[in-house]
Design a protein around this motif. Structure first.
Motif, PDB file in Angstrom:
ATOM      1  N   ILE A 121       2.972  -0.111   4.772  1.00 37.69           N
ATOM      2  CA  ILE A 121       2.057   0.863   5.368  1.00 37.69           C
ATOM      3  C   ILE A 121       2.822   1.784   6.316  1.00 37.69           C
ATOM      4  O   ILE A 121       2.568   2.992   6.389  1.00 37.69           O
ATOM      5  CB  ILE A 121       0.870   0.163   6.067  1.00 37.69           C
ATOM      6  CG1 ILE A 121      -0.170   1.185   6.504  1.00 37.69           C
ATOM      7  CG2 ILE A 121       1.304  -0.671   7.235  1.00 37.69           C
ATOM      8  CD1 ILE A 121      -1.490   0.574   6.915  1.00 37.69           C
ATOM      9  N   VAL A 122       3.822   1.232   7.009  1.00 40.43           N
ATOM     10  CA  VAL A 122       4.588   2.050   7.947  1.00 40.43           C
ATOM     11  C   VAL A 122       5.591   2.929   7.208  1.00 40.43           C
ATOM     12  O   VAL A 122       5.742   4.114   7.512  1.00 40.43           O
ATOM     13  CB  VAL A 122       5.313   1.158   8.969  1.00 40.43           C
ATOM     14  CG1 VAL A 122       5.982   2.009  10.009  1.00 40.43           C
ATOM     15  CG2 VAL A 122       4.351   0.190   9.605  1.00 40.43           C
ATOM     16  N   VAL A 123       6.259   2.341   6.225  1.00 42.75           N
ATOM     17  CA  VAL A 123       7.236   3.115   5.456  1.00 42.75           C
ATOM     18  C   VAL A 123       6.560   4.329   4.819  1.00 42.75           C
ATOM     19  O   VAL A 123       7.035   5.461   4.929  1.00 42.75           O
ATOM     20  CB  VAL A 123       7.874   2.240   4.353  1.00 42.75           C
ATOM     21  CG1 VAL A 123       8.611   3.099   3.353  1.00 42.75           C
ATOM     22  CG2 VAL A 123       8.804   1.226   4.980  1.00 42.75           C
ATOM     23  N   LEU A 158      12.982   0.985   0.592  1.00 41.74           N
ATOM     24  CA  LEU A 158      12.733   0.634   1.991  1.00 41.74           C
ATOM     25  C   LEU A 158      11.847  -0.607   2.092  1.00 41.74           C
ATOM     26  O   LEU A 158      12.064  -1.462   2.950  1.00 41.74           O
ATOM     27  CB  LEU A 158      12.092   1.815   2.727  1.00 41.74           C
ATOM     28  CG  LEU A 158      13.026   3.010   2.922  1.00 41.74           C
ATOM     29  CD1 LEU A 158      12.256   4.241   3.332  1.00 41.74           C
ATOM     30  CD2 LEU A 158      14.070   2.678   3.978  1.00 41.74           C
ATOM     31  N   PHE A 208       2.441  -6.613  10.740  1.00 42.79           N
ATOM     32  CA  PHE A 208       1.923  -7.870  10.202  1.00 42.79           C
ATOM     33  C   PHE A 208       1.258  -8.716  11.279  1.00 42.79           C
ATOM     34  O   PHE A 208       0.694  -9.760  10.992  1.00 42.79           O
ATOM     35  CB  PHE A 208       3.055  -8.685   9.552  1.00 42.79           C
ATOM     36  CG  PHE A 208       3.720  -7.977   8.425  1.00 42.79           C
ATOM     37  CD1 PHE A 208       2.958  -7.427   7.410  1.00 42.79           C
ATOM     38  CD2 PHE A 208       5.095  -7.837   8.371  1.00 42.79           C
ATOM     39  CE1 PHE A 208       3.566  -6.760   6.355  1.00 42.79           C
ATOM     40  CE2 PHE A 208       5.705  -7.170   7.329  1.00 42.79           C
ATOM     41  CZ  PHE A 208       4.942  -6.630   6.317  1.00 42.79           C
ATOM     42  N   VAL A 221       4.442  11.761   6.110  1.00 40.47           N
ATOM     43  CA  VAL A 221       4.644  12.847   7.070  1.00 40.47           C
ATOM     44  C   VAL A 221       5.891  13.642   6.706  1.00 40.47           C
ATOM     45  O   VAL A 221       5.882  14.878   6.703  1.00 40.47           O
ATOM     46  CB  VAL A 221       4.782  12.283   8.499  1.00 40.47           C
ATOM     47  CG1 VAL A 221       4.941  13.398   9.490  1.00 40.47           C
ATOM     48  CG2 VAL A 221       3.581  11.442   8.846  1.00 40.47           C
ATOM     49  N   ILE A 259       0.861  -1.173   0.000  1.00 35.21           N
ATOM     50  CA  ILE A 259       0.000   0.000   0.000  1.00 35.21           C
ATOM     51  C   ILE A 259       0.896   1.220   0.000  1.00 35.21           C
ATOM     52  O   ILE A 259       2.048   1.136   0.449  1.00 35.21           O
ATOM     53  CB  ILE A 259      -0.954  -0.025   1.211  1.00 35.21           C
ATOM     54  CG1 ILE A 259      -2.157   0.895   0.991  1.00 35.21           C
ATOM     55  CG2 ILE A 259      -0.223   0.348   2.487  1.00 35.21           C
ATOM     56  CD1 ILE A 259      -3.305   0.600   1.910  1.00 35.21           C
ATOM     57  N   GLN A 283      12.755  -4.900   3.258  1.00 35.20           N
ATOM     58  CA  GLN A 283      11.626  -5.735   3.670  1.00 35.20           C
ATOM     59  C   GLN A 283      10.835  -5.122   4.824  1.00 35.20           C
ATOM     60  O   GLN A 283      10.387  -5.810   5.728  1.00 35.20           O
ATOM     61  CB  GLN A 283      12.134  -7.126   4.098  1.00 35.20           C
ATOM     62  CG  GLN A 283      12.934  -7.822   3.016  1.00 35.20           C
ATOM     63  CD  GLN A 283      12.052  -8.656   2.118  1.00 35.20           C
ATOM     64  OE1 GLN A 283      11.606  -9.718   2.477  1.00 35.20           O
ATOM     65  NE2 GLN A 283      11.780  -8.143   0.938  1.00 35.20           N
ATOM     66  N   LEU A 284      10.701  -3.812   4.786  1.00 38.87           N
ATOM     67  CA  LEU A 284       9.910  -3.148   5.825  1.00 38.87           C
ATOM     68  C   LEU A 284       8.445  -3.111   5.388  1.00 38.87           C
ATOM     69  O   LEU A 284       8.154  -3.106   4.197  1.00 38.87           O
ATOM     70  CB  LEU A 284      10.411  -1.715   6.043  1.00 38.87           C
ATOM     71  CG  LEU A 284      11.843  -1.595   6.543  1.00 38.87           C
ATOM     72  CD1 LEU A 284      12.245  -0.135   6.639  1.00 38.87           C
ATOM     73  CD2 LEU A 284      11.983  -2.262   7.894  1.00 38.87           C
ATOM     74  N   PRO A 285       7.525  -3.087   6.347  1.00 39.90           N
ATOM     75  CA  PRO A 285       6.105  -3.058   5.972  1.00 39.90           C
ATOM     76  C   PRO A 285       5.744  -1.749   5.263  1.00 39.90           C
ATOM     77  O   PRO A 285       6.065  -0.661   5.736  1.00 39.90           O
ATOM     78  CB  PRO A 285       5.372  -3.170   7.303  1.00 39.90           C
ATOM     79  CG  PRO A 285       6.374  -2.874   8.350  1.00 39.90           C
ATOM     80  CD  PRO A 285       7.721  -3.162   7.794  1.00 39.90           C
ATOM     81  N   LEU A 338      11.357   5.334  10.491  1.00 37.16           N
ATOM     82  CA  LEU A 338      12.140   4.548   9.528  1.00 37.16           C
ATOM     83  C   LEU A 338      13.389   3.980  10.174  1.00 37.16           C
ATOM     84  O   LEU A 338      13.740   2.826   9.972  1.00 37.16           O
ATOM     85  CB  LEU A 338      12.513   5.418   8.328  1.00 37.16           C
ATOM     86  CG  LEU A 338      11.356   5.788   7.409  1.00 37.16           C
ATOM     87  CD1 LEU A 338      11.839   6.656   6.264  1.00 37.16           C
ATOM     88  CD2 LEU A 338      10.678   4.536   6.877  1.00 37.16           C
ATOM     89  N   LEU A 372       3.708   5.675   5.609  1.00 35.10           N
ATOM     90  CA  LEU A 372       3.228   6.596   6.647  1.00 35.10           C
ATOM     91  C   LEU A 372       4.342   7.568   7.010  1.00 35.10           C
ATOM     92  O   LEU A 372       4.142   8.782   7.116  1.00 35.10           O
ATOM     93  CB  LEU A 372       2.769   5.810   7.883  1.00 35.10           C
ATOM     94  CG  LEU A 372       2.398   6.598   9.132  1.00 35.10           C
ATOM     95  CD1 LEU A 372       1.148   7.413   8.876  1.00 35.10           C
ATOM     96  CD2 LEU A 372       2.168   5.683  10.324  1.00 35.10           C
ATOM     97  N   ALA A 373       5.549   7.014   7.172  1.00 34.90           N
ATOM     98  CA  ALA A 373       6.694   7.854   7.528  1.00 34.90           C
ATOM     99  C   ALA A 373       7.040   8.821   6.411  1.00 34.90           C
ATOM    100  O   ALA A 373       7.254  10.015   6.655  1.00 34.90           O
ATOM    101  CB  ALA A 373       7.901   6.979   7.867  1.00 34.90           C
TER     102      ALA A 373
END
Lengths: 333, 309, 340
Positions: free
Chosen positions: B115-117, B106, C266, B123, B60, B111-113, C308, B119-120
């Motif tokens: 949605i979090v990447v 990233l 996850f 912002v 996403i 292999q970071l998720p 990050l 999101l960061a």
């Protein structure tokens, strides 16, 4: 178990942090220079950037420290947090443009209790939460100016619509309320057919205006009470080929509207001299901190801008200005 | 029928809304205003196509709104420096691709998720842009609007470009090997890897592509107005994700088509003007948007419960 | 802690993450304390606490949701809806603040139940369900107030909840500590916590193992709704006003805090103390930047960067180990296996 240990450690850190630096003596920490903290309603907004430019000039002229910070999102709690941070920081004066009157008054009163002087500019707090309000125009004055200008352009009859930032923003509600009151009182032949929010975005304002123009074929005027909406609505009118047929007015900055005003799409933009507002606010803040401005004064003498009348506890900047095709080139902000 | 249940139901819902409007507010269908409204949604359609692609890959990207703002301001600044349009288009696409590559690196590299990447990065880009530009509008050269063509031609051109992107992507996803790889990776990355695909490369390229498409979308936006609002694109991620989901793309990846996304976007985009035409007060709008999203997934849920997945 | 082998393996990484995060929090504290003379005062610590309670509460209940492999985007909107309903009941309904608060809590639980039923009965993806209710709840808040109505002038006794101190610390901190304690016990000491983790690892596996997946998941979302209502009441008391835009964007701050705290998006992995540290890291950053006289935009940029860094900080060593392990198992034929 280790996790609990970690938490305990962090608690210790908190505790040592607390005891390490006891509250320093009140006042500013820059060799006695006065610190004025200027709070806009939101950051990244051209209107407040222009106020800030004036405030910085004043700060330089008066040799004081100026802090300028405000919320970057729409959450109404953010202004309170910033004010509370400034209280702890120990600034001398807080000058606030209030996003929500009741909410922020809680924090401003707390500041006054700690001996920090408080004035408001642009939008007032409750009267007991500040000493002076640098009044560029009351909500009533702005609303009347807009409504009267609309009536003048339409010869007091016809349909019009309002585009505002969000339904919830306090100042927008207040203006809308006064516009509707003025309409009911003075212009019976005019009708307000729709009120649409544009989320303070120019692109969305353009879409909303386009829909309004086709939904209300008899629409004669778009009144935009947030600054991104004025160019957005103007572009929509232009693209609909209804220049002249549908008037555009609103609250906005000359630079953002210059091209539409010159093309005759936007009829008039109402605003005050924002840079002067910032300058006067800082000057009044400093005078209040030094004690040269006291409650009960009838006038306030500015170093660069001349003399201003004080009515009650309102320092009056002057009447709102109407920018139109004739005078817009005299202004650059 | 069952394979295209969602696409068909969204199109049916859209048809129902349009027929209802035809009776209740025929003014909605005046050609010129309608064309203007469709042109306003052209950039959104391009971004939504990219978003669908990323979601089909089981990722996403919620940073598209911020990418849109950054690319828009950059394009605007280059245009005001006098760069010709022929160079602006690749510049905007490249800027978007670079921002997309950051996400891609990233997500696929580390292999970071996603949605979090994203999101960061959402912002970070948004606030950095505000810090840098302080919210100032960028004024564009006069002749840039509609590429100097007439307004009507310009509008058709922009809409045609957006539709072309949609068609190319939709056909590519169905018929090209690269497109099939997206579905394969989204459905089961491990199986795809065992089948000899390179899921991480596919994921990386998907993020670069959504960035590039966002860059292209800013061009479509810049060409239809003489100023760039640095706040533009705020909320674009939610709008496009909602369109993708309502259009029947599975958030769990590997399923869905761009035709459904197209219908989903039209359905959501016509809510606001439709309410204006029906003279419904604006404060109902968000609740209605929410209900549409819920009803769309509800239909799926009920059907799945009856027939089994 | 009784753990299955797979859990202890993964929580080892999580443990390291929390220590790193604790160091980050400590470093932030030391840095801001050195640049801002007033930063380390008790008063400022209380400010930080007061300002982070609502988002903190949302983050606490978001933790089990994310551990279960779900997400709840609707919590910020639900906070707004609850604040407005609370104000409406008190002002127009003639309820006492206590009665209005009780009804609001019930409403929160019901709204959480709506999310829960769509997610568990119909097995719809939480992201989409809560994206829909995100719009719906905020929309209802606007519809109730027509966007414009603001509730204010609450009685002092009620405002004390958000603005006064009780036993020396801000009143709402007691509630926060209570909720944090209960949530910690739920997540780390009860079968609910274990089930949620199991669901996060593999919902199908949990189902086959005979766990009541639907019921447990539902309870997590209902709990989230309930606590969002509590946050709404505290928010109203702190600001002294309730309006339809209360809590805009709070869901993203809460998710950021949870993920920063080491919970895997996850599912399956995560701790409540990690979330607490995540909240602390963000709250201290937001507050400290004012003391360092840096603009607010910096908070956004730095939060993004921190997120990050924290993520790659835990992932890069894992990738490294995995690569080394793979190399040891299958040494590349062409190149000689490199000595460490």
């Amino acid at each position: 178990m280790k996790n609990l240990l970690g938490l305990a450690l962090s608690a210790c850190l908190l505790a040592t942090g607390c005891t390490k630096s006891p509250p320093a003596s009140a006042g500013a920490d820059h060799e006695g220079r006065i610190t004025v903290a200027l709070l806009p309603k939101s950051k990244g907004n051209a209107y407040f950037i222009s106020c800030k430019a004036g405030a910085e000039k004043a700060a330089q002229a008066l040799g004081i420290d100026l802090l300028f910070d405000g919320p970057t999102d729409t959450d109404p709690a953010k202004q309170n947090e910033i004010v509370e941070n400034w209280i702890t920081l120990g600034v001398d004066v807080i000058a606030a443009a209030c996003d929500n009157r009741e909410g922020i008054s809680t924090a401003l009163r707390k500041a006054q209790d700690r001996g920090i002087k408080v004035i408001t500019y642009d939008a007032d707090a409750l009267p007991d939460a500040r000493t002076f309000f640098v009044n560029q125009a009351t909500p009533e004055g702005i609303a009347h100016a807009l409504m009267d200008e609309a009536a003048r352009l339409l010869n007091r009859e016809g349909e019009f619509a309002i585009i505002l930032a969000t339904l919830t923003a306090a100042n927008q509600q207040e203006w809308r309320h006064h516009i509707e009151a003025r309409l009911a009182e003075k212009y019976p032949k005019m009708t307000l057919v729709a009120v649409r929010p544009c989320d303070d975005l120019k692109d969305k304002a353009q879409s909303e205006a386009t829909a309004l123009l086709s939904a209300h074929p008899n629409l004669r005027l778009l009144m935009n009470i947030c600054s991104p909406a004025v160019p957005g609505a103007a572009e929509a009118v232009k693209q609909a080929g209804k220049v002249g047929q549908v008037k555009v007015i609103g609250l906005g900055l000359p630079n953002e509207n210059r091209r539409y005003v010159k093309e005759g799409v936007t009829d008039s933009v109402i605003l005050w001299k924002t840079e002067d507002l910032g300058y006067l606010t800082v000057e009044a803040a400093v005078a209040l901190a030094k004690g040269t401005l006291k409650p009960g004064d009838r006038t306030f003498k500015s170093g660069a801008l001349g003399e201003f009348e004080i009515r009650g506890d309102n320092i009056l900047l002057g009447e709102p200005f109407v920018f139109n095709r004739e005078n817009i080139d005299q202004f650059d902000f | 029928m069952s394979r295209h249940f969602r696409e068909i139901s969204v199109v049916a819902a859209l048809a129902l809304v349009l027929i209802g409007l035809a009776f209740a507010a025929p003014g909605f269908f005046q050609p010129q205003p309608l064309l203007s409204l469709v042109t306003r949604e052209a950039p959104t359609l391009v971004v939504a196509s990219g978003m669908a692609l990323v979601i089909i890959c089981r990722q996403i990207d919620i940073s598209v709104g911020s990418q849109f703002a950054v690319c828009g301001v950059l394009t605007g600044l280059l245009a005001s420096l006098g760069w010709p349009v022929a160079t602006l288009v690749p510049a905007a696409i490249a800027a978007g691709a670079v921002l997309g590559a950051v996400n891609g690196t990233l997500v696929a590299g580390l292999q970071l998720p996603s949605i979090v990447v994203t999101l960061a990065t959402m912002v970070t880009w948004r606030e950095a842009l505000r810090w840098w530009r302080q919210g100032e509008f960028v004024d564009l050269p006069v002749k840039l609007q509609w590429l100097g063509l007439s307004q009507r031609t310009g509008q058709w051109l922009l809409v045609a470009t957006a539709l072309m992107v949609l068609v190319v992507l939709a056909l590519g996803l169905r018929h090209l090997a690269a497109g099939r790889h997206c579905y394969a990776v989204g459905a089961d990355a491990e199986a795809a890897r065992l089948a000899g695909l390179r899921p991480r490369r596919v994921t990386f390229l998907a993020f670069v592509l959504v960035g590039a498409l966002t860059g292209l979308a800013t061009i479509l936006n810049v060409l239809q107005s003489p100023q760039v609002d640095p706040k533009s694109g705020t909320g674009l991620e939610l709008k496009t994700i909602a369109a993708v989901v309502v259009g029947g793309v599975s958030i769990a990846g590997g399923r869905g088509s761009l035709w459904g996304v197209f219908a989903g976007l039209l359905l959501l985009a016509c809510v606001s003007p439709a309410l204006t035409h029906l003279r419904v007060e604006a404060y109902w709008e968000k609740a209605i948007q929410g209900l549409i999203i819920l009803l769309a997934v509800l239909a799926d849920g009920v059907r799945m419960r009856k027939t089994g997945p | 802690m009784s753990q299955t082998p797979s859990q202890s393996g993964s929580s080892k990484g999580a443990l390291r993450h929390e220590w790193v995060l604790l160091m980050v929090v400590a470093l932030e504290w030391l840095y801001f304390n050195s640049v801002g003379p007033r930063f380390g005062t008790l008063e400022n610590s209380f400010d930080i606490l007061r300002h982070s309670v609502e988002i903190g509460l949302l983050a606490l209940v978001m933790t089990p949701i994310i551990i279960s492999g779900g997400i709840d985007l609707s919590l910020g909107s639900l906070l707004g809806l609850c604040a407005v309903v609370f104000g409406k009941l008190w002002r127009d309904g003639g309820f006492s603040p206590a009665a209005a608060a009780t009804c609001t809590l019930a409403l929160g639980a019901v709204a959480g139940g709506l999310n829960a039923s769509l997610i568990t009965w119909l097995r719809l993806p939480p992201l989409i369900v809560t994206l829909g209710t995100y719009s719906l709840f905020r929309g209802l808040a606007e519809a109730i107030t027509h966007g414009a109505d603001t509730f204010t002038n609450f009685p002092d006794a009620f405002l004390a909840l958000g603005q006064e101190r009780f036993l020396g610390v801000p009143t709402q901190a007691h509630l926060f500590i209570l909720v944090a304690g209960v949530m910690w016990l739920l997540l780390h000491r009860t079968t609910l916590g274990r089930t949620v983790r199991a669901i996060g690892f593999s919902p199908e596996g949990a189902r086959h193992a005979g766990l009541p997946v639907g019921r447990r998941l539902a309870s997590v979302y209902v709990l989230a709704g309930l606590i969002a209502a509590l946050a709404a009441i505290i928010y109203t008391a702190r600001l002294g006003q309730a309006r339809a835009d209360a809590g805009t964007g709070y869901e993203l701050f809460a998710i950021t805090a949870v993920v920063l705290g080491g919970t895997s998006i996850f599912g399956g992995i995560g701790t409540l103390h990690g979330t607490l540290l995540g909240i602390a890291a963000i709250a201290i950053l937001n507050n400290g930047l004012v003391h360092a006289r840096l603009p607010r935009e910096a908070a956004g940029v730095l939060t993004g960067a921190l997120l990050l860094l924290a993520l790659s900080g835990t992932v890069i060593p894992q990738l490294w180990n995995a690569r080394r392990a793979r190399r040891r198992r299958h040494p590349a034929p062409a190149s000689p296996s490199s000595p460490p």
